[in-house]
Design an enzyme around this catalytic site. Structure first.
Site: not given
Lengths: 340, 531
Positions: B227, B229, B234, B249, B394
């Site tokens: 997608e 960025k 956010r 966020r 991660r």
């Protein structure tokens, strides 16, 4: 009072032909205390307390601390010209004195810098009744009602317990503040060795020579980095924000000064733990002292004199400003500027 | 009040996060209920009173002090509440013996105190408090209390006390009310975990790791989704039986600044938790971050701002639908749920984030570099089977930012850093050349304090000290002799600097000791290239 005059060199006692804390070299200087803006080098004859003379010799070397020196104990009266002169304790730093002068039935007292709060490292201030009182006004605003120093030391020790993995470094002036802090820490039951910047050690030895116990002191400059972790380090304020401080493990920057009473001043200095400890009289002490001397006339030398003069006026005491350029209102700033 | 005032004072001067945490933990352990709950509310920004105006403080102070002395003092201190706090003198010794009010007592009293009675109560409190508590009290009562700790930090302190994850606190937080008795009972093991039920609580978002030192060749393109960025904010949109919320966020509730988004959520009436990017979208075109910033800077927007800077949401994910927790489901399934929800409701102000089709990562890399549209920062790579995990795990999600833009600028000023960096000149103001009326001069375009290694910092610090020409307090002006290659994400017009331009996220990419200052970039070329 017309026998004290303000000259370019400083405040001059006409019938005694001497200057008090002169700004330039003169023939005869009477010195209130050893801070560098009051005790300057190069005078011919110097009169001061034995402690102040000793401090002057340490700071400027034997040869620059006056060609001849005359030590006067507190209360020991001498005649200088037509003036009776003696020294009374000022409670500012070790050896600090008020200059008491009598001439033709009038008494004038020049207090130099002074404080009324108790200080284990020097003789307490003594009120000397007089006709003219010359006062400082470093903290000459009613916002300066300074807290009990024991409370400020408590803040530091609490922080040291809360963050045992960090090193608390306290910025303090080499003469007076440093030794007072040490004595206050000892009185609060802190008996660990204290780590000192090299610039502070000689003055501490001098104090100890006059019988003031400071406990175990170690050189921070010679210490291994890890050794000082969890401890308390004392250093000149200018060293803290500079490269010297990089030797300290994880330092918390503290500063002991009356100016720390105002947040913006503490913030601007980047201080993490401000400690409001001052060797100057706070607002209440200034007003109390001026009244206690019974003086009809007050001269204000340096600081925020307009507010003090205004407040004295309300009490029916005549005050006037004696702007003495050259006396710093802020010891720490003076020192920092000197090193810059 | 005394413990709270002491905490406030200490937090205000402590830059270190770890020390703040320790101070908070100590306070939350020592302070009684409900005082500590109100302190927590103060950190969360939900403790605000407008019980007294500055004029009232001034009038109270005048009762005790000469006006001229007050004026000189205020002039020196510069802050009204602080001046009054310091100058106030208890009327008599009897007052001093009266106990200072607790924080809760202050809050409860102010809640139901008629305006006319405020001066009398305040006078009594000021008499009973010490200077530090007076300061806290006056700041609280005038609605200008600032606490040097964020809500997130306070929650982290509580989580450490309770040995739970901060996100566990976050998940129940927005269903709770001051003084948070149930929360404290839970973290001290004296009560059950509070039930958020129908409240519009915040769900900790899933964040991506930067794609660095990762071998893309080992990735199977079929297992990944891509997608764009976006360079926005956010956000999480929450709609629950008890209301709607827009969270950042970091769990900050910014609904008041975005009533247009809240209204859309209300109109939809669908109980969902959505993850997306908040943008300003004008006629279907995403506006610059500077436009969004204008909206963010306003606590509540004006009518003209709502018209000229309309907010929009680009939807990335769906976390809850009608009470069903979708987070354990794989990304592809959640995406289907998001698409069908979107198709069903066709929500205004919202668009779906495009899934970019690609065959291999080389093609994708080309696409990434060619995208120069405003508002695009790079690409997001998401594993097709990844559940929605809070935090920054991660592996499942990567952010693949575009190569940063760079400019060669000349260091003009330097300032000391804070905390561990307080002995280093670590903040650098840099500028570009401009020629006006035949005169060539440097004009500042930004400030950077990151991007260098410890070794480079030592070099820069020494360079600054050796080339200082003037000092202004903590700031040094230096000779124009050092070029820094500055990396940044975007450039915009701005009134902040004399140059009229500003950089987004500038950092030091390289120290160009090889380049003479005269050969650094010009403002003209910069504007031509980036604006």
């Amino acid at each position: 009072m017309d026998w004290l005059e303000l000259k370019p060199e400083g405040l001059f006692c006409v019938p005694g032909a001497f200057y008090i804390d002169p700004l330039q070299p003169v023939a005869h200087a009477v010195i209130t205390h050893g801070h560098s803006d009051h005790a300057r080098p190069g005078h011919q004859h110097v009169t001061a307390t034995p402690e102040t003379l000793s401090i002057m010799r340490l700071r400027m070397g034997e040869d620059r601390a006056g060609e001849s020196q005359q030590a006067l104990e507190y209360g020991e009266v001498i005649s200088v010209g037509a003036v009776r002169l003696w020294l009374a304790p000022a409670g500012h730093v070790l050896g600090s004195a008020q200059i008491v002068m009598e001439y033709q039935g009038q008494r004038a007292v020049v207090s130099g810098d002074y404080k009324r709060a108790p200080d284990p490292t020097c003789t307490p201030f003594e009120v000397v009744p007089c006709d003219l009182f010359v006062t400082e006004a470093t903290f000459g605003l009613p916002v300066f009602r300074l807290p009990d120093p024991a409370h400020e030391i408590g803040k530091l020790l609490h922080d040291v317990r809360l963050f045992p993995e960090r090193t608390h470094v306290v910025g303090c002036y080499a003469l007076g503040k440093c030794q007072r802090l040490i004595a206050l820490l000892r009185n609060a039951g802190y008996h660990e060795p204290l780590w000192l910047h090299g610039a502070l050690l000689p003055m501490c030895s001098l104090y100890e020579g006059f019988g003031i116990q400071l406990g175990e002191l170690k050189s921070a400059t010679a210490a291994k980095k890890g050794e000082m972790r969890g401890g308390i380090v004392l250093a000149p304020p200018s060293a803290i924000a500079d490269r010297w401080a990089r030797r300290l493990p994880d330092p918390v920057v503290c500063l002991a000064s009356g100016w720390m009473h105002v947040r913006q001043r503490a913030k601007a200095r980047g201080v993490e733990l401000p400690m409001v400890i001052s060797d100057h009289a706070d607002w209440d002490a200034l007003l109390d002292t001026c009244q206690a001397t019974g003086a009809k006339e007050i001269w204000v030398t340096h600081g925020r004199e307009e507010a003090l003069i205004h407040a004295l006026g309300k009490l029916g005491i005549r005050g006037c400003s004696l702007r003495l350029i050259g006396y710093e209102e802020d010891d720490e700033q003076a020192e920092e500027d000197a090193m810059a | 009040m005394i413990e709270f005032a002491t905490l406030l004072e200490r937090l205000a001067f402590t830059p270190s996060r770890n020390m703040k945490l320790a101070l908070l933990k100590e306070y939350f352990t020592m302070a009684p209920d409900p005082d500590r709950g109100y302190a927590l509310a103060a950190m969360a920004g939900s403790l605000s009173f407008a019980a007294a105006k500055p004029a009232m403080l001034r009038a109270l102070a005048m009762e005790r002090i000469d006006p001229e002395l007050f004026a000189w003092s205020y002039d020196y201190v510069g802050d009204l509440a602080e001046t009054v706090a310091l100058i106030w003198q208890p009327e008599s010794e009897t007052h001093k013996s009266e106990a200072a009010p607790g924080l809760a007592e202050v809050v409860h009293t102010l809640d139901r105190l008629p305006k006319a009675d405020v001066p009398d109560v305040l006078r009594r409190w000021l008499d009973a408090c010490d200077a530090s508590s007076r300061y806290a009290l006056l700041k609280l009562i005038t609605g200008s209390l600032r606490v040097g700790a964020s809500a997130r930090l306070a929650k982290t302190a509580l989580a450490e006390l309770a040995s739970v994850a901060p996100d566990d606190i976050e998940e129940v937080w927005h269903g709770l009310k001051a003084p948070y008795g149930a929360l404290f009972a839970w973290i001290e093991g004296k009560g059950p975990k509070p039930d958020a039920k129908d409240a519009p609580v915040f769900r900790p978002p899933m964040l991506a790791q930067p794609l660095e030192n990762v071998d893309l060749a080992a990735f199977d393109p079929a297992e990944w989704r891509a997608e764009w960025k976006w360079d926005g904010i956010r956000v999480q949109l929450v709609s629950a039986p008890q209301g709607e919320r827009v969270y950042t966020r970091t769990a900050e509730d910014i609904g008041k600044a975005f009533p247009d988004v809240l209204a859309t959520m209300q109109d939809l009436g669908s109980r969902v938790v959505l993850d997306g990017e908040l943008l300003v979208v004008r006629n279907d075109v995403v506006a610059s971050f500077a436009d969004l910033q204008q909206r963010l800077n306003r606590k509540s927007p004006t009518a003209s701002m709502l018209r000229d800077l309309p907010a929009g949401i680009r939807l990335y994910d769906i976390l809850f639908e009608d009470g069903e927790d979708l987070r354990p489901l794989p990304f592809d399934i959640r995406r289907q749920r998001l698409e069908s929800w979107f198709a069903r409701l066709n929500p205004p102000r919202m668009v779906l984030s495009d899934l970019i089709a690609f065959r291999n990562f080389e093609d994708l890399a080309k696409l990434r570099d060619s995208a120069r549209s405003e508002g695009i920062e790079g690409l997001m790579l998401k594993k097709a089977d990844s559940p929605y995990l809070p935090g920054r795990p991660r592996g499942p999600w990567w952010k693949w930012k575009r190569e940063p833009l760079t400019v060669d600028a000349v260091v003009m000023y330097a300032q000391r850093g804070h905390g561990k960096r307080s002995s280093f000149y670590s903040d650098y103001t840099f500028g570009l050349w401009r020629t006006t009326d035949g005169k060539r001069e440097l004009v500042p375009i930004g400030k950077a304090y990151s991007g260098f290694t410890d070794e480079e910092l030592k070099f820069l610090d020494k360079w600054i000290r050796d080339h200082t020409t003037k000092r202004f307090g903590p700031v040094r002006e230096v000779a124009h002799g050092l070029v820094l290659e500055i990396a940044f994400d975007a450039a915009q017009y701005s009134k902040r600097h004399k140059s009229g331009v500003a950089l987004r996220f500038p950092r030091v990419a390289r120290i160009r000791t090889d380049k003479p200052a005269e050969e650094a970039d010009t403002l003209e070329a910069f504007i031509h290239a980036f604006l």
